[in-house]
Design a protein around this motif. Structure first.
Motif, PDB file in Angstrom:
ATOM      1  N   ALA A  20       0.818  -1.076  -0.027  1.00 40.85           N
ATOM      2  CA  ALA A  20      -0.061  -0.063  -0.025  1.00 40.85           C
ATOM      3  C   ALA A  20       0.855   1.217  -0.125  1.00 40.85           C
ATOM      4  N   ALA A  21       2.088   1.246   0.769  1.00 33.52           N
ATOM      5  CA  ALA A  21       2.935   2.291   0.559  1.00 33.52           C
ATOM      6  C   ALA A  21       3.545   2.478  -0.521  1.00 33.52           C
ATOM      7  N   ALA A  22       3.611   1.417  -1.403  1.00 29.17           N
ATOM      8  CA  ALA A  22       4.151   1.609  -2.752  1.00 29.17           C
ATOM      9  C   ALA A  22       3.250   2.373  -3.677  1.00 29.17           C
TER      10      ALA A  22
ATOM     11  N   VAL B 220      -5.116  -7.732 -16.986  1.00 28.89           N
ATOM     12  CA  VAL B 220      -4.364  -6.458 -17.415  1.00 28.89           C
ATOM     13  C   VAL B 220      -2.827  -6.388 -16.565  1.00 28.89           C
ATOM     14  N   ASN B 221      -2.178  -5.951 -17.424  1.00 30.10           N
ATOM     15  CA  ASN B 221      -0.792  -5.635 -16.981  1.00 30.10           C
ATOM     16  C   ASN B 221      -0.201  -4.583 -17.466  1.00 30.10           C
ATOM     17  N   SER B 222       1.153  -4.272 -17.264  1.00 27.64           N
ATOM     18  CA  SER B 222       1.884  -3.145 -17.585  1.00 27.64           C
ATOM     19  C   SER B 222       2.050  -2.775 -19.369  1.00 27.64           C
ATOM     20  N   ASP B 223       2.018  -4.132 -19.818  1.00 25.22           N
ATOM     21  CA  ASP B 223       2.235  -4.095 -21.462  1.00 25.22           C
ATOM     22  C   ASP B 223       0.775  -3.603 -22.208  1.00 25.22           C
ATOM     23  N   ASN B 224      -0.417  -4.076 -21.664  1.00 22.67           N
ATOM     24  CA  ASN B 224      -1.562  -4.116 -22.405  1.00 22.67           C
ATOM     25  C   ASN B 224      -2.471  -3.006 -21.912  1.00 22.67           C
TER      26      ASN B 224
ATOM     27  N   LEU C  45      -0.190  -7.088  -7.347  1.00 22.75           N
ATOM     28  CA  LEU C  45       0.415  -7.506  -6.404  1.00 22.75           C
ATOM     29  C   LEU C  45       2.100  -7.072  -6.591  1.00 22.75           C
ATOM     30  N   LYS C  46       2.206  -6.837  -7.741  1.00 20.84           N
ATOM     31  CA  LYS C  46       3.686  -6.335  -7.928  1.00 20.84           C
ATOM     32  C   LYS C  46       3.951  -4.811  -7.934  1.00 20.84           C
TER      33      LYS C  46
END
Ligand code: PGA
Length: 251
Positions: free
Chosen positions: A24-26, A215-219, A239-240
């Motif tokens: 959560a901090a991130a 859903v991910n950072s690429d799409n 979660l990443k």
């Protein structure tokens, strides 16, 4: 017509309290200074109160992963809307595919949950979506329409910000198989059309419809570029920290 994009992380049954605080901090750092979009996370119930302290003062909103319709009482294993609010949540996911397909929740039950959340001032995110079998049988739109009509039965459409819809094809959840941008846009446009029949057209045009399912950072950028995709409901990649930070900062 203004729809503020919403990037939502569903942590499912992951994280200890300490892990949740760190994640959560991130997310709070990644959300810093973003005025044109909203960010929400749904940690497990056990971590909500601790996470609320971590994100206090940040724009990050909190959600329960489910919510009961009753205010209190003999409902073992359930969580009341006021309990979520007490722990710092302002939103609640209802009708997630895992609730429907692993735990057998019906449209009627999901409708009760949604109404309970609304009555308590929580913003529900109503998840809908077809299975692979239903898609292959050409029943996608029929399934979505039933889930919407039964899930939203009796729910007032006066405030377009008060309910969020998430289209999550079941075959795309946790499988790494994302809907194509065309499939997502077609489903979202259909959903908005049903909302325009249930409510008024100008309300439907202001309601947010999120896409979910691998859903991910690429799409994320291509999905968010679709005219009727107003945000993302993200599981695994939420979660990443680096992946979710990039998803929050979709272009
Ligand atoms: P996924 O999950 O991103 O891991 O596919 C999405 C969801 O279940 O909301």
């Amino acid at each position: 017509m203004q729809r503020t994009p919403l990037i939502a992380g569903n942590w499912k049954m992951h994280t200890t309290i300490a892990e949740a605080e760190e994640l959560a901090a991130a997310v709070a750092v990644a959300s810093h200074g973003l005025a044109d979009r909203e960010v929400m996370i749904a940690p497990p119930f056990t971590a909500l109160a601790a996470v609320a302290k971590v994100v206090a003062g940040s724009p990050v909103r909190l959600a329960g992963q489910n919510v009961c319709w009753a205010e209190k009482g003999a409902f073992t294993g359930e969580i009341a809307p006021a309990m979520l609010r007490d722990a710092g949540a302002t939103m609640a996911i209802v009708g997630h595919s895992e609730r429907r397909h692993v735990f057998g929740e019906s449209n009627a039950m999901i409708n009760k949950r949604l109404a309970g959340a609304r009555a308590a001032g929580l913003i529900p995110i109503l998840c809908i979506g077809e299975t692979l079998e239903e898609r292959e049988a050409g029943r996608t739109f029929a399934i979505l329409e039933t889930q919407l009509r039964e899930g939203l039965a009796g729910i007032a459409g006066d405030d377009p910000a008060a309910v969020v819809i998430a289209y999550e094809p079941v075959w795309a959840i946790g499988t790494g198989k994302t809907a194509t941008t065309e499939q997502a846009q077609a489903a979202h446009a259909f959903v908005r059309g049903v909302l325009a029949e249930l409510y008024e057209k100008n309300i439907a045009s202001q309601m947010r419809i999120l896409y979910g399912g691998s859903v991910n950072s690429d799409n994320v950028d291509a999905l968010m570029a679709q005219p009727d995709v107003d945000g993302a409901l993200v599981g695994g990649a939420a979660l990443k920290p680096e992946s979710f930070a990039r998803i929050i900062r979709f272009l």
